[in-house]
Enzyme design. Sequence first.
Site, PDB file in Angstrom:
ATOM      1  N   CYS A 172       5.213   4.760  -9.145  1.00 36.65           N
ATOM      2  CA  CYS A 172       5.633   3.772  -8.147  1.00 36.65           C
ATOM      3  C   CYS A 172       7.078   3.376  -8.398  1.00 36.65           C
ATOM      4  O   CYS A 172       7.798   2.985  -7.481  1.00 36.65           O
ATOM      5  CB  CYS A 172       4.730   2.549  -8.187  1.00 36.65           C
ATOM      6  N   GLU A 178      -0.031  -4.294  -5.654  1.00 38.25           N
ATOM      7  CA  GLU A 178       0.999  -3.494  -6.343  1.00 38.25           C
ATOM      8  C   GLU A 178       1.134  -2.209  -5.554  1.00 38.25           C
ATOM      9  O   GLU A 178       0.379  -1.258  -5.765  1.00 38.25           O
ATOM     10  CB  GLU A 178       0.563  -3.193  -7.786  1.00 38.25           C
ATOM     11  N   GLY A 213      -1.697   0.821  -4.963  1.00 37.02           N
ATOM     12  CA  GLY A 213      -1.696   2.040  -4.154  1.00 37.02           C
ATOM     13  C   GLY A 213      -0.583   1.993  -3.129  1.00 37.02           C
ATOM     14  O   GLY A 213       0.432   1.302  -3.312  1.00 37.02           O
ATOM     15  N   SER A 214      -0.795   2.698  -2.037  1.00 30.61           N
ATOM     16  CA  SER A 214       0.255   2.839  -1.029  1.00 30.61           C
ATOM     17  C   SER A 214       0.428   1.554  -0.219  1.00 30.61           C
ATOM     18  O   SER A 214      -0.470   0.704  -0.170  1.00 30.61           O
ATOM     19  CB  SER A 214      -0.128   3.987  -0.089  1.00 30.61           C
ATOM     20  N   GLY A 227      -2.360  -1.386   1.142  1.00 29.72           N
ATOM     21  CA  GLY A 227      -2.174  -2.839   0.997  1.00 29.72           C
ATOM     22  C   GLY A 227      -2.256  -3.547   2.337  1.00 29.72           C
ATOM     23  O   GLY A 227      -2.821  -4.638   2.453  1.00 29.72           O
TER      24      GLY A 227
HETATM   25  P1  NAD Z   1      -3.677   5.278  -2.088  1.00 21.37           P
HETATM   26  O1  NAD Z   1      -3.202   4.081  -1.352  1.00 21.37           O
HETATM   27  O2  NAD Z   1      -3.977   6.504  -1.316  1.00 21.37           O
HETATM   28  O3  NAD Z   1      -5.016   4.925  -2.907  1.00 21.37           O
HETATM   29  C1  NAD Z   1      -5.025   3.916  -3.875  1.00 21.37           C
HETATM   30  C2  NAD Z   1      -6.428   3.402  -4.048  1.00 21.37           C
HETATM   31  O4  NAD Z   1      -6.802   2.644  -2.893  1.00 21.37           O
HETATM   32  C3  NAD Z   1      -7.486   4.482  -4.193  1.00 21.37           C
HETATM   33  O5  NAD Z   1      -8.434   4.059  -5.156  1.00 21.37           O
HETATM   34  C4  NAD Z   1      -8.106   4.545  -2.801  1.00 21.37           C
HETATM   35  O6  NAD Z   1      -9.425   5.028  -2.788  1.00 21.37           O
HETATM   36  C5  NAD Z   1      -8.059   3.088  -2.409  1.00 21.37           C
HETATM   37  N1  NAD Z   1      -8.037   2.790  -0.969  1.00 21.37           N
HETATM   38  C6  NAD Z   1      -7.348   3.428   0.004  1.00 21.37           C
HETATM   39  N2  NAD Z   1      -7.502   2.789   1.176  1.00 21.37           N
HETATM   40  C7  NAD Z   1      -8.310   1.724   0.946  1.00 21.37           C
HETATM   41  C8  NAD Z   1      -8.837   0.671   1.761  1.00 21.37           C
HETATM   42  N3  NAD Z   1      -8.573   0.596   3.069  1.00 21.37           N
HETATM   43  N4  NAD Z   1      -9.621  -0.273   1.177  1.00 21.37           N
HETATM   44  C9  NAD Z   1      -9.874  -0.217  -0.146  1.00 21.37           C
HETATM   45  N5  NAD Z   1      -9.424   0.757  -0.968  1.00 21.37           N
HETATM   46  C10 NAD Z   1      -8.636   1.710  -0.426  1.00 21.37           C
HETATM   47  O7  NAD Z   1      -2.574   5.592  -3.223  1.00 21.37           O
HETATM   48  P2  NAD Z   1      -2.470   6.835  -4.218  1.00 21.37           P
HETATM   49  O8  NAD Z   1      -2.035   8.038  -3.470  1.00 21.37           O
HETATM   50  O9  NAD Z   1      -3.669   6.916  -5.086  1.00 21.37           O
HETATM   51  O10 NAD Z   1      -1.274   6.331  -5.172  1.00 21.37           O
HETATM   52  C11 NAD Z   1       0.079   6.450  -4.863  1.00 21.37           C
HETATM   53  C12 NAD Z   1       0.622   5.168  -4.277  1.00 21.37           C
HETATM   54  O11 NAD Z   1       0.365   4.074  -5.152  1.00 21.37           O
HETATM   55  C13 NAD Z   1       2.135   5.202  -4.130  1.00 21.37           C
HETATM   56  O12 NAD Z   1       2.480   4.576  -2.934  1.00 21.37           O
HETATM   57  C14 NAD Z   1       2.618   4.409  -5.332  1.00 21.37           C
HETATM   58  O13 NAD Z   1       3.911   3.863  -5.187  1.00 21.37           O
HETATM   59  C15 NAD Z   1       1.563   3.354  -5.417  1.00 21.37           C
HETATM   60  N6  NAD Z   1       1.500   2.754  -6.749  1.00 21.37           N
HETATM   61  C16 NAD Z   1       1.984   1.490  -6.921  1.00 21.37           C
HETATM   62  C17 NAD Z   1       2.001   0.919  -8.179  1.00 21.37           C
HETATM   63  C18 NAD Z   1       2.572  -0.452  -8.405  1.00 21.37           C
HETATM   64  O14 NAD Z   1       2.295  -1.029  -9.452  1.00 21.37           O
HETATM   65  N7  NAD Z   1       3.345  -1.009  -7.490  1.00 21.37           N
HETATM   66  C19 NAD Z   1       1.473   1.616  -9.264  1.00 21.37           C
HETATM   67  C20 NAD Z   1       0.955   2.889  -9.057  1.00 21.37           C
HETATM   68  C21 NAD Z   1       0.976   3.449  -7.781  1.00 21.37           C
END
Ligand code: NAD
Length: 518
Positions: free
Chosen positions: A306, A272, A250-251, A255
Amino acid sequence: MTTTDTPTTPAAGTLGGELRDAALAALSRIGAEVPAAGDGGLPVVSPLTGEALLTVPEAGRAEVDAAISAAAEAFRTWRSVPGPVRGGVVRRLGELLTEHKADLAELVTIEAGKITSEALGEVQEMIDVCDYAVGLSRSLGGRTMPSERPGHRLMEQWHPLGVVGVVSAFNFPVAVWSWNTAVALVCGDTVVWKPSEKTPLSALASNALLRRALVEAGFPEAVSTVVLGAREAGEALVADRQVALLSATGSERMGQQVAPVVAGRGGRYLLELGGNNAAVVAPSADLDLAVRGIVFAAAGTAGQRCTSLRRLIVHSSVVDDLVGRLRSVYAGLPVGDPRADGTLVGPLTDAGARARMLAALEEARADGGTVVVGGEAVDVDGAPGAAYVSPALVRMPAQTDVVRRETFAPILYVLTYDTLEEAIELHNDVPQGLSSAIFTLDVREAETFLSEVGSDCGIVNVNIGTSGAEIGGAFGGEKSTGGGRESGSDSWKQYMRRVTNTVNYSTELPLAQGVNFG
Ligand code: NAD
């Protein structure tokens, strides 16, 4: 979600009604049950219309805890199942995914907004990683090292780790789970998955196929569980001491929240996170090839990968030519319903994502940037609540703050350089370190970019774009991208625990380092 932005429910006969019927039909063909939601629940919003097609139940802390405990219990048997037998379950998952490829891809399109070809590609990636993991199930192995002591054997074994928690993002709603799960399963781990709150149906469908494979082979379903919910459900998974490895995609913000919690309880994490990927275009580049690679990487998936290309660092001698070519291609990019033949750019995930894109473009203009083409909201028939945009190409005088941030939308900033050193400096001067590329026919430039003084990313390509990785390599990036590696190569090691063994088969007891103890 506040009451003011609660999505509306589509009426029968509208585009939204059609999407709801299509989603339910795909789920039924897959054999996935959608549990009835009580009060509240999680709305399943399709970015194709911005409407809530269905509501699914949302797991509270008690449900997440129960799923983790069941996975921990299932681990006690799964860890001792022979690796090749575990591989058989993953092989069956691959077969079921092949059978239901179109159904699952349809759900991915409805929930994540990917054009059909990319959604099919995402499911193909799941099938590929199953193949890869089946091979691993017969080849995982440790090393034997020379012992310094006579009559001794020094070796290492790899044992299953435990429960793996997977938190995934909306933009790869099923592939990321499969990278983790196919590998974790052959390694002997069990999995609890908290998918994005935006893509629960794709998650239920994927896990239903895996559970079918498990049950057919006589194993407990709790080897793999999905818990639906938003951030709170993810937090419960992150905090639980029974989760040996937390793999979170995720974002960067997410992380940064997750890592200290997992580290604080002595767990392992695999992150990731966001990227801010760039391509260098050198004077010798094959510009026809570069344009094709650049447009797919920057505008494909509506800039919501990503690995999407966000920065173009172009030699001053070719920048006007390249920007001219890109302008023509961008002006003709078909934006619209991702299910329609010919569409190349589907919707952004929601209105918030579009607002962030438009705000980033404003900031770029304020920094002296010029929007060459695109960057506008696009109306699509029957979808007034959706967030379609035209991909933007923006010339920037410098790498300002807005360029150094990941805006999860199709904006490609163009910067210029005169020496390769300057290009690499610009390239690496961002917080993220996921994917990178150079377009050049000069072997010295290509090798320099690949070398230790070149790109600082986890993925470094030559003459292809930044997105669209194959599963055979390790996938992931450095710096604020989180440092994790998933999928191929030796990424499997993160899903196992290494045990070093020394066996004495002599009649003496020599101590290491020549120590004499009486
Ligand atoms: P996001 O960070 O908003 O959410 C990702 C996931 O994390 C969701 O399931 C969300 O519910 C969960 N989440 C959020 N905050 C949390 C916390 N504090 N504790 C536990 N879980 C939590 O991201 P998004 O908008 O769904 O996806 C887009 C982002 O993901 C972009 O930044 C993109 O670059 C990144 N991404 C990275 C990769 C990679 O492999 N590097 C792959 C896909 C997406």
